[in-house]
Design an enzyme around this catalytic site. Structure first.
Site, short mmCIF file in Angstrom:
data_model
loop_
_atom_site.label_atom_id
_atom_site.label_comp_id
_atom_site.label_asym_id
_atom_site.label_seq_id
_atom_site.Cartn_x
_atom_site.Cartn_y
_atom_site.Cartn_z
N GLU A 176 0.81 -1.21 0.00
CA GLU A 176 0.00 0.00 0.00
C GLU A 176 0.85 1.27 0.00
O GLU A 176 0.38 2.35 0.35
CB GLU A 176 -0.98 -0.04 1.17
CG GLU A 176 -1.81 -1.31 1.18
CD GLU A 176 -3.31 -1.11 1.21
OE1 GLU A 176 -3.75 -0.09 1.76
OE2 GLU A 176 -4.04 -1.97 0.68
N CYS A 218 -2.28 11.51 3.88
CA CYS A 218 -2.79 10.59 2.86
C CYS A 218 -2.78 11.22 1.47
O CYS A 218 -2.61 10.55 0.47
CB CYS A 218 -4.22 10.18 3.21
SG CYS A 218 -4.36 9.02 4.58
N HIS A 263 -3.47 1.95 8.08
CA HIS A 263 -2.12 2.23 7.59
C HIS A 263 -1.28 2.77 8.75
O HIS A 263 -1.80 3.41 9.67
CB HIS A 263 -2.13 3.27 6.46
CG HIS A 263 -2.73 2.80 5.19
ND1 HIS A 263 -3.57 3.58 4.42
CD2 HIS A 263 -2.62 1.62 4.53
CE1 HIS A 263 -3.94 2.91 3.34
NE2 HIS A 263 -3.39 1.71 3.39
#
Length: 421
Positions: A162, A348, A230
């Site tokens: 990711e 992000c 995350h």
């Protein structure tokens, strides 16, 4: 120009909507079915970039992906009109706006061939994200076409990667060799592990990193279960500073010992769970911040979502942080509420690349003037409001496609990104 950190922010796409597709992302699930406001979301992102430029930071962009993804739907034997609701929503997903998931980046100072390496993330753990990588790879190959970069295809399934959301780099100074930290999840917890150890190890090998200066660290199961899908929801690093929640890592004592051995000057700022609970940290996303070095020796700033200062425990702790004599001298709130409602804070929305801006395709580097033009296109073309039920409306498909093409044409990227035109 000299090598410097460039923040590449994802422009929020015209199909931004709340379909609740991300298991383990509490904000995404909680806001499933709500109305989204793509125009407002994209302009919030533009304002965030403008604020970074005012601080004296270098700013880049990544474009939204072409949506709906007809090629992906075709591969599933369906179409926008005929797809099941969750498949249609996945085809419209604007989640590529979160550029931290675009790739993992290792600067030239860390790699054996002294090139900056970027490996596009495969995002295979979530169907709506798993079809992002081809369009991301296409942009990376254009933006970083210089021989000073090496752009790699994703790690193959089944190993989930990711990107930079699970990767940190610490160093004495940006141009010197650093310590690269890959954070992975362990399978079998409350939610599926989205970053696999095997994927992190593969990226490190592909980038030619020094094994002696590369750490693989397990994220705590407690943090993942609480909604830290995350690592960048509970930790962030910049140069010689690691800023993390007390419960971020599974074996933090060993990690901190290894980090101090490799980088004796490192400063670890740990937020106690007694001061800020995991629940408050994740709701406020105050670790999902841009920790940046200000020009002219002014120290570091923590760029946080506005929700951080609206959360009492977080606000109190940040006041204490700034009152001290540590490396973080300023806290700067930004309004990214539309992104936050889908589980993405300031960190992000950006991918950090350490490079000379002159080595990057100039179409991906922005200043205030270029952002003016992008903002005008967003104001004129992006949908004002989308509900999940609107995704089956052919008029919305037409508007989303027209909006995207207008932006791509404006930035003179049609030839590279519209191969079927």
């Amino acid at each position: 120009m000299a090598v410097t950190e460039i923040n590449f922010d994802g422009i929020v796409g015209p199909s931004h909507n709340y379909a609740g597709l991300s298991l383990g992302n509490l904000a995404s699930v909680e806001n499933s079915g709500a109305a989204s406001f793509p125009r407002q979301a994209a302009l919030e992102g533009i304002a965030k970039m403008r604020a970074n430029i005012v601080l004296g930071l270098q700013q880049g962009i990544f474009l939204p992906h072409r949506r709906p993804d007809h090629a992906w739907l075709n591969s599933l034997g369906t179409s926008v009109a005929d797809a099941p609701t969750h498949i249609r929503a996945a085809a419209f997903s604007a989640s590529a706006m979160w550029a931290a998931n675009a790739a993992t980046v290792s600067p030239a100072a860390d790699t054996v061939d002294r090139r900056c390496h970027l490996t596009v993330a495969n995002l295979v753990s979530m169907p709506h994200r798993s079809h992002e990588w081809p369009q991301t790879l296409a942009q990376l190959q254009v933006a970083f076409a210089s021989p000073k970069f090496a752009v790699h295809s994703p790690v193959p399934p089944p190993f989930g990667d990711e990107g930079a959301a699970n990767h940190m780099r610490l160093c004495e100074d940006p141009a010197s060799p650093g310590v690269e930290v890959f954070v992975y999840g362990r399978s079998g917890g409350a939610f599926p592990a989205r970053q696999h150890l095997e994927a992190s190890q593969a990226v490190a090998r592909i980038h030619g990193l020094d094994p002696a200066r590369t750490l693989f660290v397990e994220q705590s199961a407690e943090a993942i279960a609480a909604g830290a899908f995350h690592n960048d929801v509970v930790a962030v690093a910049n140069e010689g500073v690691l800023f993390a929640h007390e419960l971020a890592f599974a074996e933090k004592i060993r990690f901190f010992e290894d980090l101090r051995r490799l980088l004796p000057s490192v400063q670890i700022i740990e937020v106690p769970a007694a001061a800020v609970s995991l629940a408050d940290a994740i709701q406020s996303y105050f670790f999902n911040a841009q920790l940046v070095t200000l020009p002219d020796g002014a120290g570091m700033a923590l760029i946080v979502p506005g929700e951080a200062q609206a959360t009492a425990s977080v606000s109190t702790w940040l006041d204490t942080l700034i009152a001290g004599n540590g490396p973080i001298r300023r806290v700067i709130p930004v309004d990214v509420r539309q992104s936050m409602a889908n589980g993405g804070g300031p960190a992000c929305l950006r991918l950090r690349v350490l490079a000379d801006p002159l080595d990057i395709d100039p179409r991906f580097i922005v200043d205030d003037g270029k952002l003016d033009g992008i903002a005008a296109i967003i104001e004129d073309n992006w949908p004002e409001r989308i509900t999940p039920g609107d995704l089956s409306d052919p008029a919305l498909t037409a508007q989303v496609e027209h909006s995207w093409l207008t932006l791509v044409d404006h930035l003179q990227l049609s030839r590279e990104l519209c191969g079927d035109r």
